[in-house]
Motif scaffolding. Structure first.
Motif, PDB file in Angstrom:
ATOM      1  N   GLU A   1       6.262  83.025 -20.013  1.00  0.00           N
ATOM      2  CA  GLU A   1       6.965  84.299 -20.131  1.00  0.00           C
ATOM      3  C   GLU A   1       6.003  85.316 -20.716  1.00  0.00           C
ATOM      4  N   ARG A   2       6.186  86.573 -20.359  1.00  0.00           N
ATOM      5  CA  ARG A   2       5.286  87.629 -20.827  1.00  0.00           C
ATOM      6  C   ARG A   2       6.089  88.880 -21.144  1.00  0.00           C
ATOM      7  N   ILE A   3       5.503  89.695 -22.013  1.00  0.00           N
ATOM      8  CA  ILE A   3       6.117  90.978 -22.341  1.00  0.00           C
ATOM      9  C   ILE A   3       5.021  91.972 -22.706  1.00  0.00           C
ATOM     10  N   ASP A   4       5.218  93.224 -22.299  1.00  0.00           N
ATOM     11  CA  ASP A   4       4.307  94.286 -22.687  1.00  0.00           C
ATOM     12  C   ASP A   4       4.673  94.745 -24.097  1.00  0.00           C
ATOM     13  N   VAL A   5       3.647  95.002 -24.901  1.00  0.00           N
ATOM     14  CA  VAL A   5       3.838  95.411 -26.290  1.00  0.00           C
ATOM     15  C   VAL A   5       3.116  96.742 -26.499  1.00  0.00           C
ATOM     16  N   ASP A   6       3.804  97.697 -27.089  1.00  0.00           N
ATOM     17  CA  ASP A   6       3.219  99.008 -27.356  1.00  0.00           C
ATOM     18  C   ASP A   6       2.414  98.973 -28.646  1.00  0.00           C
ATOM     19  N   ALA A   7       1.362  98.151 -28.617  1.00  0.00           N
ATOM     20  CA  ALA A   7       0.457  98.026 -29.763  1.00  0.00           C
ATOM     21  C   ALA A   7      -0.858  97.440 -29.260  1.00  0.00           C
ATOM     22  N   PRO A   8      -1.964  97.752 -29.940  1.00  0.00           N
ATOM     23  CA  PRO A   8      -3.257  97.200 -29.533  1.00  0.00           C
ATOM     24  C   PRO A   8      -3.350  95.706 -29.858  1.00  0.00           C
ATOM     25  N   PRO A   9      -4.268  94.997 -29.199  1.00  0.00           N
ATOM     26  CA  PRO A   9      -4.382  93.548 -29.401  1.00  0.00           C
ATOM     27  C   PRO A   9      -4.521  93.106 -30.856  1.00  0.00           C
ATOM     28  N   ASP A  10      -5.309  93.810 -31.665  1.00  0.00           N
ATOM     29  CA  ASP A  10      -5.482  93.403 -33.075  1.00  0.00           C
ATOM     30  C   ASP A  10      -4.152  93.424 -33.824  1.00  0.00           C
ATOM     31  N   GLN A  11      -3.354  94.421 -33.549  1.00  0.00           N
ATOM     32  CA  GLN A  11      -2.056  94.549 -34.209  1.00  0.00           C
ATOM     33  C   GLN A  11      -1.089  93.459 -33.728  1.00  0.00           C
ATOM     34  N   VAL A  12      -1.121  93.165 -32.440  1.00  0.00           N
ATOM     35  CA  VAL A  12      -0.279  92.098 -31.878  1.00  0.00           C
ATOM     36  C   VAL A  12      -0.710  90.755 -32.451  1.00  0.00           C
ATOM     37  N   TRP A  13      -2.018  90.530 -32.544  1.00  0.00           N
ATOM     38  CA  TRP A  13      -2.551  89.284 -33.109  1.00  0.00           C
ATOM     39  C   TRP A  13      -2.074  89.097 -34.551  1.00  0.00           C
ATOM     40  N   ALA A  14      -2.160  90.160 -35.339  1.00  0.00           N
ATOM     41  CA  ALA A  14      -1.737  90.085 -36.740  1.00  0.00           C
ATOM     42  C   ALA A  14      -0.256  89.714 -36.851  1.00  0.00           C
ATOM     43  N   ALA A  15       0.571  90.302 -35.996  1.00  0.00           N
ATOM     44  CA  ALA A  15       1.998  89.976 -36.023  1.00  0.00           C
ATOM     45  C   ALA A  15       2.231  88.540 -35.578  1.00  0.00           C
ATOM     46  N   LEU A  16       1.537  88.116 -34.548  1.00  0.00           N
ATOM     47  CA  LEU A  16       1.710  86.764 -34.014  1.00  0.00           C
ATOM     48  C   LEU A  16       1.299  85.706 -35.018  1.00  0.00           C
ATOM     49  N   THR A  17       0.152  85.871 -35.650  1.00  0.00           N
ATOM     50  CA  THR A  17      -0.385  84.819 -36.513  1.00  0.00           C
ATOM     51  C   THR A  17       0.051  84.942 -37.970  1.00  0.00           C
ATOM     52  N   ASP A  18       0.992  85.822 -38.233  1.00  0.00           N
ATOM     53  CA  ASP A  18       1.664  85.854 -39.534  1.00  0.00           C
ATOM     54  C   ASP A  18       2.778  84.813 -39.437  1.00  0.00           C
ATOM     55  N   TRP A  19       2.371  83.559 -39.475  1.00  0.00           N
ATOM     56  CA  TRP A  19       3.255  82.433 -39.138  1.00  0.00           C
ATOM     57  C   TRP A  19       4.556  82.454 -39.915  1.00  0.00           C
ATOM     58  N   GLU A  20       4.478  82.696 -41.210  1.00  0.00           N
ATOM     59  CA  GLU A  20       5.680  82.583 -42.030  1.00  0.00           C
ATOM     60  C   GLU A  20       6.642  83.750 -41.837  1.00  0.00           C
ATOM     61  N   SER A  21       6.237  84.757 -41.060  1.00  0.00           N
ATOM     62  CA  SER A  21       7.138  85.857 -40.712  1.00  0.00           C
ATOM     63  C   SER A  21       7.713  85.701 -39.304  1.00  0.00           C
ATOM     64  N   GLN A  22       7.402  84.603 -38.623  1.00  0.00           N
ATOM     65  CA  GLN A  22       7.898  84.435 -37.257  1.00  0.00           C
ATOM     66  C   GLN A  22       9.418  84.402 -37.176  1.00  0.00           C
ATOM     67  N   GLY A  23      10.069  84.030 -38.258  1.00  0.00           N
ATOM     68  CA  GLY A  23      11.528  84.046 -38.264  1.00  0.00           C
ATOM     69  C   GLY A  23      12.124  85.423 -38.033  1.00  0.00           C
ATOM     70  N   GLU A  24      11.315  86.479 -38.242  1.00  0.00           N
ATOM     71  CA  GLU A  24      11.790  87.840 -37.975  1.00  0.00           C
ATOM     72  C   GLU A  24      12.043  88.053 -36.486  1.00  0.00           C
ATOM     73  N   TRP A  25      11.323  87.325 -35.645  1.00  0.00           N
ATOM     74  CA  TRP A  25      11.450  87.572 -34.205  1.00  0.00           C
ATOM     75  C   TRP A  25      11.793  86.333 -33.395  1.00  0.00           C
ATOM     76  N   MET A  26      11.451  85.162 -33.866  1.00  0.00           N
ATOM     77  CA  MET A  26      11.732  83.943 -33.104  1.00  0.00           C
ATOM     78  C   MET A  26      13.139  83.456 -33.459  1.00  0.00           C
ATOM     79  N   LEU A  27      13.994  83.416 -32.465  1.00  0.00           N
ATOM     80  CA  LEU A  27      15.401  83.096 -32.683  1.00  0.00           C
ATOM     81  C   LEU A  27      15.589  81.752 -33.375  1.00  0.00           C
ATOM     82  N   ALA A  28      16.418  81.763 -34.410  1.00  0.00           N
ATOM     83  CA  ALA A  28      16.872  80.555 -35.100  1.00  0.00           C
ATOM     84  C   ALA A  28      15.726  79.636 -35.517  1.00  0.00           C
ATOM     85  N   THR A  29      14.568  80.241 -35.872  1.00  0.00           N
ATOM     86  CA  THR A  29      13.393  79.438 -36.209  1.00  0.00           C
ATOM     87  C   THR A  29      12.787  79.912 -37.514  1.00  0.00           C
TER      88      THR A  29
END
Length: 153
Positions: free
Chosen positions: A6-34
């Motif tokens: 699955e893919r989605i376009d994100v209105d942010a540059p790669p560095d910013q997307v990477w930072a959000a993705l690899t902030d592992w302990e904050s994944q509960g903000e976006w990953m459903l029921a996880t």
């Protein structure tokens, strides 16, 4: 081996997307029921370890769901992180890719699953797959909003 991509376009540059993705302990903000936690220290590189619990919280602090243990097997900031799911039920590679798209990015989430229990596992996957896709798609929409809202890094 079943594969979900699955893919989605994100209105942010790669560095910013990477930072959000690899902030592992904050994944509960976006990953459903996880809920995701690092194991044995930060997981910001090769061989980092993670544990995720996906499911529903119960009264008394208990949780019903699936435990998903992972180890980072590829780490190529800000483009690619791959984890190997090592749990009893969830096994196989999970791949997160960030593709530059001008000043924005495309986030690609791939899961390749090794199904347990032979034909019974295949039947279970047939039944669970539509719900897994729904969850991933909703999570991706939430991720795009979270990553875009973080501002410049």
């Amino acid at each position: 081996m079943p594969e979900l991509v699955e893919r989605i376009d994100v209105d942010a540059p790669p560095d910013q997307v990477w930072a959000a993705l690899t902030d592992w302990e904050s994944q509960g903000e976006w990953m459903l029921a996880t809920d995701v936690r690092t194991v044995g220290g930060p997981a910001q590189g090769l061989h980092g370890r993670l544990v995720a619990r996906t499911g529903l919280p119960l009264p008394g602090g208990r949780h019903v769901g699936v435990l998903d243990t992972m180890i980072i097997t590829k780490w190529e900031p800000p483009r690619l992180v791959e984890v190997q799911h090592t749990g009893r039920l969830i096994r196989g590679p999970g791949i997160f890719e960030i593709e530059p798209r001008g000043p924005h990015s495309t986030f690609v989430w791939t899961e390749r699953l090794y199904l347990p229990y032979g034909y019974l596992g295949e039947l279970g996957w047939f039944l669970v797959r539509p719900f897994a896709l729904l969850g991933i798609r909703r999570s991706l929409k939430r991720f795009a909003a979270v990553a875009a809202s973080r501002g410049s890094i």
